[in-house]
Write an enzyme that holds these catalytic residues in place. Structure first.
Site, PDB file in Angstrom:
ATOM      1  N   VAL A 136       0.902  -1.148   0.000  1.00  0.00           N
ATOM      2  CA  VAL A 136       0.000   0.000   0.000  1.00  0.00           C
ATOM      3  C   VAL A 136       0.942   1.200   0.000  1.00  0.00           C
ATOM      4  CG1 VAL A 136      -1.780   1.256   1.263  1.00  0.00           C
ATOM      5  CG2 VAL A 136      -1.835  -1.245   1.192  1.00  0.00           C
ATOM      6  N   PRO A 137       1.112   1.854  -1.157  1.00  0.00           N
ATOM      7  CA  PRO A 137       2.250   2.745  -1.391  1.00  0.00           C
ATOM      8  C   PRO A 137       2.198   4.104  -0.688  1.00  0.00           C
ATOM      9  CG  PRO A 137       0.804   2.769  -3.285  1.00  0.00           C
ATOM     10  CD  PRO A 137       0.249   1.729  -2.340  1.00  0.00           C
ATOM     11  N   CYS A 138       2.342   4.083   0.612  1.00  0.00           N
ATOM     12  CA  CYS A 138       2.366   5.332   1.376  1.00  0.00           C
ATOM     13  C   CYS A 138       3.617   6.155   1.073  1.00  0.00           C
ATOM     14  CB  CYS A 138       2.238   5.047   2.874  1.00  0.00           C
ATOM     15  SG  CYS A 138       3.447   3.889   3.518  1.00  0.00           S
ATOM     16  N   HIS A 139       4.633   5.522   0.517  1.00  0.00           N
ATOM     17  CA  HIS A 139       5.857   6.249   0.165  1.00  0.00           C
ATOM     18  C   HIS A 139       5.614   7.247  -0.973  1.00  0.00           C
ATOM     19  CE1 HIS A 139       5.783   2.641  -2.395  1.00  0.00           C
ATOM     20  NE2 HIS A 139       6.390   3.384  -3.295  1.00  0.00           N
ATOM     21  N   ARG A 140       4.482   7.141  -1.653  1.00  0.00           N
ATOM     22  CA  ARG A 140       4.181   8.036  -2.774  1.00  0.00           C
ATOM     23  C   ARG A 140       3.527   9.340  -2.334  1.00  0.00           C
ATOM     24  NH1 ARG A 140       1.794   3.109  -6.404  1.00  0.00           N
ATOM     25  NH2 ARG A 140       3.802   2.070  -6.714  1.00  0.00           N
TER      26      ARG A 140
END
Length: 173
Positions: A136-140
């Site tokens: 779940v790409p929270c780094h984006r």
């Protein structure tokens, strides 16, 4: 994070450090870097979830994370269990899943995307509590003006993940 008595865990080493994985009967419910903020207490100690490195979801997750970080996979194909968050957190995490690889957004844009434009701080807190780093790409999610801010796994990992996806400062929205 509430727990299920049926949750199991495993660990895998990656180019960005050791990763803890957790699976419930529904799907992958956790992926945390070693030393990450908000690690659940059930990863170690007397209340630890049982280790099950041969569990099919954990094996698939370990393989897909390795492939992703090596640049040979562009998306994840895993059953996910995001039910352990509040309804608000789940809405934020679902919105994170809609941010395409190689693109970023701001916390404000994410708040607007879930129909809560005044809840930027709450959105930031929910992003920080994302139990499925990388998948779940929270780094984006970036700060105002594209600033590289906030990542429970550390800013160096966030920068590495974004770089892997082709990020440059001018892409932030």
């Amino acid at each position: 994070m509430s727990t299920s008595s049926c949750t199991v865990q495993s660990r895998t080493d990656t180019p960005l450090g050791s990763v803890w994985l957790a699976a419930s009967p529904t799907g992958l419910c956790g992926l945390w870097f070693d030393g990450q903020r908000h690690l659940p207490g059930q990863l170690t100690g007397p209340t630890a979830w049982p280790e099950a490195p041969q569990h099919p979801v954990l094996r698939a997750a370990a393989q897909q994370v390795q492939q992703y970080l090596q640049g040979t996979r562009t998306h994840f194909d895993l059953p996910l269990d995001l039910a352990r968050g509040t309804a608000f957190q789940q809405a934020v995490w679902q919105a994170l899943l809609r941010i395409p690889r190689g693109q970023t957004c701001s916390y404000g844009a994410l708040a607007r995307a879930i129909g809560r434009p005044q809840a930027v701080r709450a959105v930031g807190a929910a992003v920080g509590r994302n139990p499925l780093s990388v998948v779940v790409p929270c780094h984006r999610v970036l700060g105002q003006g594209g600033a590289l801010t906030g990542y429970a796994g550390g800013l160096a990992r966030k920068a590495a993940l974004l770089h892997l996806e082709g990020w440059s400062a001018e892409v932030a929205a």
